[in-house]
Design an enzyme around this catalytic site. Structure first.
Site, PDB file in Angstrom:
ATOM      1  NE  ARG A 121      49.355   5.316  17.862  1.00  0.00           N
ATOM      2  CZ  ARG A 121      48.374   4.450  18.305  1.00  0.00           C
ATOM      3  NH1 ARG A 121      48.605   4.232  19.594  1.00  0.00           N
ATOM      4  NH2 ARG A 121      47.135   4.401  17.193  1.00  0.00           N
ATOM      5  CD  GLN A 126      48.534  13.623  17.413  1.00  0.00           C
ATOM      6  OE1 GLN A 126      47.572  14.799  17.161  1.00  0.00           O
ATOM      7  NE2 GLN A 126      48.695  13.770  18.951  1.00  0.00           N
ATOM      8  CG  ASP A 129      47.613   7.072  14.083  1.00  0.00           C
ATOM      9  OD1 ASP A 129      48.173   5.479  13.180  1.00  0.00           O
ATOM     10  OD2 ASP A 129      49.000   7.295  14.898  1.00  0.00           O
ATOM     11  CB  SER A 132      45.307   6.928  15.243  1.00  0.00           C
ATOM     12  OG  SER A 132      45.799   7.269  16.247  1.00  0.00           O
ATOM     13  CE1 TYR A 225      48.977   1.308  20.538  1.00  0.00           C
ATOM     14  CE2 TYR A 225      51.861   1.567  19.753  1.00  0.00           C
ATOM     15  CZ  TYR A 225      50.107   1.491  19.249  1.00  0.00           C
ATOM     16  OH  TYR A 225      49.820   1.703  18.143  1.00  0.00           O
TER      17      TYR A 225
END
Lengths: 374, 374
Positions: A121, A126, A129, A132, A225
């Site tokens: 991450r 991104q 991802d 996400s 996280y």
């Protein structure tokens, strides 16, 4: 030279397919042909016309046999997985933490498998991802489910005989899914409160127009996280949350810790203190649930509240989740291909961090540790 | 003196009850006691505590026997209706146009029945208008159904790998329900177009941020409702609408003409021209539907589109629709009561226009004409 990306049909409860016409065009520019099992895109509403210049195969067996790279939403069928071969690439959501047997069997085929759940991450990754992009869809769908099941209006409504007060919504967990849930609940006009154990999320929650529930507990962890809380911290958190839950018409929980059982954040007693007709949507249901009494795939009555445990939320809007899934895979795959030639840069942190199996072995240290595979 | 308002339990598919705690208090101030059949308010989540100082009866028979005025969501059971008596008042949605048999049987009891569907649509009566308040809920629920069933996001969504374009929603019929549907679809971030045969609705549609579909046909009618179109006008309307329908991801139709079958505005061919995965919600399904192929209570596949015919939409959010229903009835009833004495002003246009039966006869000229009752 041409690289072939093969797309077998998804499992029977899956509506998404990791391809659309736009991504087909972008792949063509990289020298990639797309080979799709006939019917694989029906449930995601990508018609042959919209997909354009692709090849079609009648069976998944043929797709696997001809593909250099296999794109898949989830795990392949046992037969298809067994047909994978050394040098071939597999990319998708491969449930890396599911079991040692699963990963060992995958490794034994010799395939180089990238489990997109493992994607580091970091900013650079991104655009690749999948957790996400699909999480945003899940958060949105949770609010639609809650709004449909609550016996109240979400927005304030002024009518000729009076005014209806807006519903009060509490969203626990302010990751991508939680933030999208907050944004959607705000759009629909409800009064929204948000909470996350990571205090740095406060600003994001507030920037969406929601109020942040202050419990005095912080669980900032690594990799974006949350870490697990201590028993004492959990107790303090629970007391502050109990009050916020009891005051809410709708509770949406989105707290997941990858590779672990979802933390139980809301107890049965907290749900029972809600008003009759309250609605709870537990997005973590498939991972055991954030709410005591959640059953995945069902709606349960706990006290006077309806506790809903939806499964595979992104499959509820397959046109857009397929589009996002395909673009994420495109962004992950495209650095590996130049002029129709496939080459993997094993010095790239993103590649290494996402690789689950390679050369016949489980190559991800984190997964090996969790599963206890030597 | 005390006037008793009695509330028997609603039918088995009905979740609403025409009472809540706030209205109980306002009735008490008028010298009215409320008598409720036990369990009648369970499905609308009005607990005995929230209702406060009311009386309870074990059976609907007891409620009817003791009540001066009966408040009901819909028609009573045959047995309860037969037990009504001269001098007693009944108020609710009594489907006045359903059949001559139904109205004749009701009249024969001698009850003074007010069918709230007949309420004159004049400014002074707006606060009593149940069709409007429940219609707002129906329009809102139609959008939630559409958003849940469409395979797309309603709002524009920017994510790390690109941008999802907002869904395109067309709402046909710009009465209370249609306008609420437009407002809700806008809230959720979709691109909304609206249409109504009455051109004067254009301003209202546009004031909600939606675009108005121009068909060049006007059907301004009396009493706030549309008149029926001629065959030629229907053809012109259909051609202009066909284009707008084909361009939409979601179509919501809300065109009803009280006492008549709902007009078919969208043909099967128009639906078949929509993109695969498109969603149609036909709010007029119970009255025959605005869309060819609609089946009340079902989801049908027409071409590649999902055509949904929801029934009793207000029952999906009974806390707020019960509250609105109760306040509408309160506003209708309160002018009839002073110091605990009931007295009906038969010179009041609102009273006269809403009365269906009185003194053993059907007293509403419009209903008598439609049903062919002399």
């Amino acid at each position: 030279m041409t690289v072939v990306i093969g797309i077998p049909a998804s499992g029977e409860h899956e509506t998404r397919s990791p391809i659309n016409g736009d991504v087909v065009k972008k792949l063509a520019a990289l020298g990639v042909r797309v080979l799709i099992q006939r019917g694989a895109t029906d449930a995601s509403f990508a018609t042959p016309e919209s997909l354009g210049d692709v090849d079609w195969a009648e069976t998944s067996t043929e797709v696997i046999a001809r593909a250099d790279i296999v794109w898949s939403i989830g795990n392949l069928s046992a037969a298809d997985q067994a047909a994978l071969r050394p040098g071939q690439l597999l990319m998708g959501l491969l449930t890396p933490y599911a079991s040692a047997e699963h990963v060992t069997a995958l490794a034994a085929t010799g395939v180089t498998a990238f489990a997109m759940e493992l994607l580091p991450r970091i900013s650079r990754a991104q655009s690749m991802d999948i957790l996400s992009s699909q999480g945003a869809a899940s958060g949105y769908e949770c609010v639609l489910i809650a709004a449909s099941r609550t016996p109240k209006f979400f927005p304030m409504l002024t009518y000729a005989a009076g005014t209806i007060r807006p519903a009060r919504v509490l969203v626990i967990g302010a990751g991508v899914a939680g933030l999208q849930a907050i944004a959607t609940a705000k759009r629909l006009g409800s009064v929204v409160h948000g909470y996350d154990v990571r205090p740095e999320t406060r600003e994001q929650v507030e920037s969406l127009g929601a109020k942040f529930v202050n419990t005095g507990v912080s669980a900032a962890g690594s990799g974006g996280y949350a870490r697990e809380l201590t028993t004492e911290e959990k107790e303090q958190q629970a007391q502050a949350l109990a009050k916020a839950v009891a005051e809410s018409d709708v509770l949406i929980t989105t707290a997941a810790v990858p590779g672990k059982k979802a933390p139980v954040i809301v107890t049965r007693a907290m749900v029972e203190a809600m008003r009759p007709g309250s609605v709870v949507v537990d997005m973590a249901a498939e991972g055991g649930g954030n709410v005591e009494g959640t059953v995945a795939g069902k709606e349960m009555l706990v006290g006077g509240a309806r506790v809903i445990g939806p499964v595979n939320l992104p499959a509820r809007m397959p046109v857009h989740t397929s589009e996002m899934f395909a673009k994420n895979l495109l962004n992950f795959t495209s650095p590996m291909i130049a002029d129709g030639v496939l080459s993997i840069d094993w010095s790239d942190d993103v590649i290494v961090g996402t690789a689950l199996t390679h050369g016949g072995a489980l190559v991800h240290a984190g997964v090996a540790k969790v599963l206890g595979v030597p």
